[in-house]
Every structure is written in C-alpha cells, then in structure tokens.
Write an enzyme that holds these catalytic residues in place. Structure first.
Site, mmCIF file in Angstrom:
data_model
loop_
_atom_site.group_PDB
_atom_site.id
_atom_site.type_symbol
_atom_site.label_atom_id
_atom_site.label_comp_id
_atom_site.label_asym_id
_atom_site.label_seq_id
_atom_site.Cartn_x
_atom_site.Cartn_y
_atom_site.Cartn_z
ATOM 1 N N GLU A 141 -56.956 20.689 0.948
ATOM 2 C CA GLU A 141 -56.669 20.207 2.304
ATOM 3 C C GLU A 141 -57.841 20.379 3.250
ATOM 4 O OE1 GLU A 141 -52.797 20.483 0.330
ATOM 5 O OE2 GLU A 141 -54.561 21.805 0.429
ATOM 6 N N HIS A 210 -42.378 25.839 1.869
ATOM 7 C CA HIS A 210 -42.222 24.407 2.063
ATOM 8 C C HIS A 210 -41.287 24.084 3.235
ATOM 9 C CE1 HIS A 210 -43.867 24.564 -1.984
ATOM 10 N NE2 HIS A 210 -44.123 23.273 -1.918
#
Length: 385
Positions: A141, A210
């Site tokens: 990322e 998550h």
C-alpha cells in the site's frame, strides 16, 4: 467526528462557507455498464431482500445486513425516472463515465484489474481500458499510494483503491506528508488530483483488522477532503466529483452498503463535495450521521415519530470540510444535536459511537460494539426532556 463539533454552541452564528460548487461543472452524457451474471442477495432501499442474478465474487454473500433494511426517505433520486443500480455498480458507473470523459483518469490497486476489485467496483474496466489504465499492483500500500501521488503530480488523475481501508494505514505517511501537503510545500507548483477509496466499517464477522473506521485518523491531515457515500445516488455523484476535483479526496465506502439498490437518473449528474444531505426535516432535535449509521438513525426515527418526537436527520456526507451552513441552520431551529457515528468513542462529545475495543469476530459481540437504533431512541428522549 464529534470532536470537531465542540463549538456547536455557537452554531447559530455560522454563515455559509465558500464552497467549491461542483454543480457548475460542464456535464456530458455517458453510457452505463453492460449486464452482469451470478447469484446474490439484493437489499433494496425499501427494506426488501431479493435473490437476484448478477456477476459478483464470493464476498458478495457476506454483505447482507439488517442495517440497511429501511427506506432511505426523501432520497434525491427516489421519484425520478432512471435505472436501478446497486451501490457498487453506481460507483463503477461513475468511474467508467469519468474514464470515458478524461483519458488522464486511471485506477491502481490490488486486484483492481482482471479480478475486478475485492467488491467488484472495477470489474470489466481492465478489459475495456487496458492494463496501464487499470493497474494491478503488488500488496504494498505504501508503494502504490506513493506512485499514485506521483502520477497526480505529473498530470494524471489516479484512483487508488485500498482493498480494505484498514490496510491504508500502511500508506499513512504518503497520504499525510505527501498527498495532503505537497500543494502547500511546493508553493502551489503541484496539484494532487487523486482519489483514495475503498471499503471500510464494521462488516459481518470480518474480524478486528478488517473492521477499521479510519475517518478520525485522516480528519486531522491538512489539505485533504473526505466524503462518505451512503446511497447509490450519492456514491456515483461523489465519485465523479472527487475525480474532477483538483484536491486529494478520500472516499469512504461501507462494506455493508454495497448491495443497497436504488433508482438513479439516466442523465449525468455530480454531487457537491462540500454539501450535506437533508434526509428528514424535523423540529425537535438534529441528528447528524453518515454512511451506514444513516440507516440506523432512520430506523430509530420511525420509533421516535411514533413516540411523538420530530427528529431532523442530516447525512453530513462531507466529512471534511463540514457543511456548517446546513448543520448550523438546523441547530438554530432545533437547539439540540445528537451525533451518531461508527467511529470509536474516544475523542467524541455528546456522541453515540462505537466502543473503544477491537471489533470482535463473534456476531453477537460485534453487534454490541456498534450503535444500535434503540440506543439512538434513548439518547433523543434524554435530550428532549
């Protein structure tokens, strides 16, 4: 979010901010996406649940929730002719229209190419536009977010997808020190027209890592705009406006809203990036909310009306900057405000928010950590005493 409203007592003196009026942009009509095939559940904005046919990945099965099983009252698109789309399809339609309109628009992220993204927002775009405009990246990322910022500096308009918004913490340095500040530190030599988007929020047993809500993390970064979509109509309109903006924009999408269905106009439109939505006018109390909590609030509003209360519900939608004009006018009328959000409790005042714990995997415990409609009803009753 609530910490930003510590000055709400002075809201009566607020005046309209000098907002960028994205309604003045020139619009062009575009084609919608082609049909898709596979099986999944559809949660309609009127609360009904249907088994439908569409091409979705296996994760689509996880998106069913009673959190959206309520009508989105006074929706801007509810009475207009048009076509029905799920929220993830509306995002894709907006993205495709902008890629057709402007060859500088490109997409990058993990599995955004031929797999179509973790929630299928980019499905079919790699086939149509090629692997350079829809670029699959490694699981890194910080690297591909930095690459997107560099691409924006050179004149492209990249959309960076985080497979999950929690993963973008790995790119916090690039978003904060580069994306938000380069326009200022370069003396205006560079603009950073980038959109950073992806799924977030508490899903259905997705586990702590998550289920992150990062709005409060990014709130303090100067130079960045933040918006949160809550309906297919504003998802498409905010996506298109964010891509056209000269500023870096973070677009928050909730994993439990991707299957929300709504009829949106056939004509092209965009939403103002700095404008809240009046979901339900009322007189007794102002309830400020956004994203998935909009539907919890509207469930609570039905109970409150039956009890004799008249709540005014505002989907603030623009998380940074706030639409203080709409918010201030509402508070001048009701003299009471309740803030309902899914972010953590710490840092909030006069606010209903999630518990300060990692989100449990167990479904019953997970539900206990997030604000529920009954808590909203109780809080309004206490405010109105």
């Amino acid at each position: 979010m609530a910490a930003i409203f510590q000055g709400l007592g002075a809201a009566a003196a607020l005046s309209p901010s000098n907002c960028f009026d994205s309604n003045k942009l020139h619009l062009h009509s575009r084609r919608s996406l082609s049909g898709r095939k596979a099986s999944f559940f559809v949660v309609r904005s009127d609360g009904s649940v249907n088994f439908a046919s569409n091409s979705r990945g296996h994760k689509a099965q996880q998106l069913i929730t009673n959190a959206v099983a309520t009508k989105a009252e006074n929706s801007a698109a509810s009475t207009k002719a048009g076509h029905e789309l799920l929220l993830f399809e509306a995002l894709r339609e907006g993205l495709e229209e902008e890629m057709d309109r402007d060859p500088h628009v490109c997409v990058m992220g993990e599995d955004v190419g031929h797999y179509g993204g973790s929630y299928k927002v980019t499905r079919g775009l790699a086939t149509k536009y090629g692997d350079l405009r829809v670029l699959d990246t490694p699981i890194a990322e910080n690297s591909f977010t930095g690459m997107g910022i560099g691409a924006a500096m050179t004149g492209l308009r990249p959309i960076v997808e985080g497979m999950n918004m929690g993963f973008l913490l790995l790119a916090f340095n690039q978003i904060s020190n580069n994306c938000g500040m380069l326009h200022y530190t370069s003396g205006g030599q560079f603009t950073i027209p980038i959109v950073i988007r992806g799924p977030g929020g508490v899903g259905r047993q997705l586990g702590a890592e998550h289920s992150q809500r990062l709005e409060s993390y990014f709130q303090s970064i100067p130079g960045i705009q933040m918006v949160a979509c809550s309906t297919p109509y504003n998802a498409k309109g905010l996506m298109k406006a964010a891509i056209r903006s000269e500023n870096p924009v973070i677009l928050f999408e909730h994993v439990l809203l991707y299957n929300l269905k709504e009829r949106i106009p056939d004509e092209e439109y965009i939403c103002n990036l700095e404008e809240a939505e009046m979901v339900r006018p009322g007189e007794h109390v102002t309830i400020l909310t956004y994203s998935r909590m909009r539907y919890h609030v509207m469930q609570a509003a039905k109970t409150l009306v039956n009890k004799g209360y008249d709540p005014e519900v505002i989907d603030i939608r623009s998380l940074k900057p706030f639409d203080l004009y709409t918010i201030g006018n509402s508070i001048k009328k009701t003299h009471r405000v309740l803030i309902v959000e899914e972010c953590m409790r710490t840092g909030g005042i006069v606010c209903l928010s999630s518990q300060d714990v990692p989100t449990p995997y167990a479904g019953t415990l997970e539900e206990w950590t997030v604000v529920q409609p009954a808590q909203i009803v109780t809080a309004v009753e206490q405010l109105c005493q």
